[in-house]
Motif scaffolding. Structure first.
Motif, PDB file in Angstrom:
ATOM      1  N   SER A   1       0.815  -1.222   0.000  1.00  0.00           N
ATOM      2  CA  SER A   1       0.000   0.000   0.000  1.00  0.00           C
ATOM      3  C   SER A   1       0.846   1.269   0.000  1.00  0.00           C
ATOM      4  CB  SER A   1      -0.933  -0.002   1.211  1.00  0.00           C
ATOM      5  OG  SER A   1      -0.173  -0.017   2.404  1.00  0.00           O
ATOM      6  N   VAL A   2       2.155   1.155  -0.034  1.00  0.00           N
ATOM      7  CA  VAL A   2       3.005   2.344  -0.042  1.00  0.00           C
ATOM      8  C   VAL A   2       2.888   3.071  -1.379  1.00  0.00           C
ATOM      9  CG1 VAL A   2       4.640   1.410   1.628  1.00  0.00           C
ATOM     10  CG2 VAL A   2       5.039   1.040  -0.810  1.00  0.00           C
ATOM     11  N   LYS A   3       3.034   4.383  -1.330  1.00  0.00           N
ATOM     12  CA  LYS A   3       2.931   5.175  -2.564  1.00  0.00           C
ATOM     13  C   LYS A   3       4.187   5.063  -3.420  1.00  0.00           C
ATOM     14  CE  LYS A   3      -0.633   8.426  -1.523  1.00  0.00           C
ATOM     15  NZ  LYS A   3      -1.385   9.114  -2.528  1.00  0.00           N
ATOM     16  N   ASN A   4       5.351   5.146  -2.812  1.00  0.00           N
ATOM     17  CA  ASN A   4       6.606   5.117  -3.563  1.00  0.00           C
ATOM     18  C   ASN A   4       7.251   3.744  -3.472  1.00  0.00           C
ATOM     19  OD1 ASN A   4       6.799   7.968  -4.347  1.00  0.00           O
ATOM     20  ND2 ASN A   4       6.894   8.315  -2.154  1.00  0.00           N
ATOM     21  N   TRP A   5       7.419   3.111  -4.620  1.00  0.00           N
ATOM     22  CA  TRP A   5       8.072   1.807  -4.699  1.00  0.00           C
ATOM     23  C   TRP A   5       9.499   1.997  -5.167  1.00  0.00           C
ATOM     24  CZ3 TRP A   5       4.603  -2.313  -7.471  1.00  0.00           C
ATOM     25  CH2 TRP A   5       3.374  -2.399  -6.826  1.00  0.00           C
ATOM     26  N   LYS A   6      10.213   0.890  -5.259  1.00  0.00           N
ATOM     27  CA  LYS A   6      11.559   0.951  -5.842  1.00  0.00           C
ATOM     28  C   LYS A   6      11.440   1.252  -7.340  1.00  0.00           C
ATOM     29  CE  LYS A   6      11.904  -3.950  -6.866  1.00  0.00           C
ATOM     30  NZ  LYS A   6      12.697  -5.133  -6.814  1.00  0.00           N
ATOM     31  N   ASP A   7      12.533   1.627  -7.948  1.00  0.00           N
ATOM     32  CA  ASP A   7      12.621   1.890  -9.392  1.00  0.00           C
ATOM     33  C   ASP A   7      11.755   3.065  -9.848  1.00  0.00           C
ATOM     34  OD1 ASP A   7      14.398  -0.253  -9.645  1.00  0.00           O
ATOM     35  OD2 ASP A   7      12.788  -1.671 -10.083  1.00  0.00           O
ATOM     36  N   GLY A   8      11.342   3.942  -8.930  1.00  0.00           N
ATOM     37  CA  GLY A   8      10.582   5.127  -9.308  1.00  0.00           C
ATOM     38  C   GLY A   8       9.100   4.913  -9.526  1.00  0.00           C
ATOM     39  N   ILE A   9       8.605   3.713  -9.236  1.00  0.00           N
ATOM     40  CA  ILE A   9       7.172   3.432  -9.395  1.00  0.00           C
ATOM     41  C   ILE A   9       6.398   4.220  -8.344  1.00  0.00           C
ATOM     42  CG2 ILE A   9       5.389   1.652  -9.295  1.00  0.00           C
ATOM     43  CD1 ILE A   9       7.575  -0.364 -10.167  1.00  0.00           C
ATOM     44  N   LEU A  10       5.302   4.839  -8.774  1.00  0.00           N
ATOM     45  CA  LEU A  10       4.485   5.653  -7.880  1.00  0.00           C
ATOM     46  C   LEU A  10       3.030   5.209  -7.951  1.00  0.00           C
ATOM     47  CD1 LEU A  10       4.052   8.183  -6.065  1.00  0.00           C
ATOM     48  CD2 LEU A  10       3.761   9.481  -8.184  1.00  0.00           C
ATOM     49  N   GLN A  11       2.469   4.896  -6.794  1.00  0.00           N
ATOM     50  CA  GLN A  11       1.031   4.615  -6.713  1.00  0.00           C
ATOM     51  C   GLN A  11       0.343   5.918  -6.330  1.00  0.00           C
ATOM     52  OE1 GLN A  11      -0.572   0.546  -5.474  1.00  0.00           O
ATOM     53  NE2 GLN A  11       1.042   0.923  -3.986  1.00  0.00           N
ATOM     54  N   LYS A  12      -0.244   6.573  -7.305  1.00  0.00           N
ATOM     55  CA  LYS A  12      -0.980   7.798  -7.020  1.00  0.00           C
ATOM     56  C   LYS A  12      -2.192   7.468  -6.157  1.00  0.00           C
ATOM     57  CE  LYS A  12      -1.429  10.543 -10.595  1.00  0.00           C
ATOM     58  NZ  LYS A  12      -1.655  10.978 -11.989  1.00  0.00           N
ATOM     59  N   THR A  13      -2.821   6.325  -6.443  1.00  0.00           N
ATOM     60  CA  THR A  13      -3.878   5.775  -5.598  1.00  0.00           C
ATOM     61  C   THR A  13      -3.489   4.333  -5.321  1.00  0.00           C
ATOM     62  OG1 THR A  13      -5.563   7.144  -6.664  1.00  0.00           O
ATOM     63  CG2 THR A  13      -6.341   5.249  -5.409  1.00  0.00           C
ATOM     64  N   PRO A  14      -3.070   4.012  -4.086  1.00  0.00           N
ATOM     65  CA  PRO A  14      -2.703   2.627  -3.784  1.00  0.00           C
ATOM     66  C   PRO A  14      -3.873   1.679  -4.030  1.00  0.00           C
ATOM     67  CG  PRO A  14      -1.887   4.092  -2.085  1.00  0.00           C
ATOM     68  CD  PRO A  14      -2.800   4.900  -2.966  1.00  0.00           C
ATOM     69  N   TRP A  15      -3.546   0.422  -4.351  1.00  0.00           N
ATOM     70  CA  TRP A  15      -4.534  -0.597  -4.683  1.00  0.00           C
ATOM     71  C   TRP A  15      -5.569  -0.746  -3.588  1.00  0.00           C
ATOM     72  CZ3 TRP A  15      -7.074  -3.089  -8.118  1.00  0.00           C
ATOM     73  CH2 TRP A  15      -7.714  -4.291  -7.828  1.00  0.00           C
ATOM     74  N   ILE A  16      -6.825  -0.593  -3.970  1.00  0.00           N
ATOM     75  CA  ILE A  16      -7.970  -0.837  -3.098  1.00  0.00           C
ATOM     76  C   ILE A  16      -8.835  -1.816  -3.869  1.00  0.00           C
ATOM     77  CG2 ILE A  16      -9.964   0.165  -1.933  1.00  0.00           C
ATOM     78  CD1 ILE A  16      -8.431   2.884  -2.129  1.00  0.00           C
ATOM     79  N   GLY A  17      -8.818  -3.056  -3.473  1.00  0.00           N
ATOM     80  CA  GLY A  17      -9.520  -4.096  -4.214  1.00  0.00           C
ATOM     81  C   GLY A  17     -11.010  -3.860  -4.316  1.00  0.00           C
TER      82      GLY A  17
END
Length: 89
Positions: free
Chosen positions: A39-55
């Motif tokens: 659920s983190v916004k910033n992942w490795k390799d510059g990946i960004l979750q603007k809206t983290p996964w909400i199933g």
């Protein structure tokens, strides 16, 4: 293609455009994402979750979930896209 982005949106009432996921800057060399999306916004390799996964969790009835993946160039221009719709039967 340099990066991919993925969105998942529920357009059925009462959601009316609720975004369940918006993730950008997925490097083109990625062939999969981890199981149990963090659920983190910033992942490795510059990946960004603007809206983290909400199933999916429809409040009533059957809902459709619209996934879209975009392939982007170095300037952010969309080169190709694919769509998939899933239902919560």
């Amino acid at each position: 293609t340099v990066t991919f982005s993925i969105t998942c949106v529920d357009y059925d009432p009462p959601a009316n455009g609720y975004t369940h996921w918006d993730i950008i800057n997925i490097p083109a060399n990625y062939t999969e994402l981890p199981e149990g999306i963090p659920s983190v916004k910033n992942w490795k390799d510059g990946i960004l979750q603007k809206t983290p996964w909400i199933g999916p969790y429809p409040p009533n009835g059957v809902h459709s979930y619209h996934f879209e993946i975009l392939a982007k160039d170095a300037n952010g221009k969309t080169l190709a896209k694919a769509k998939l719709t899933g239902r919560s039967d």
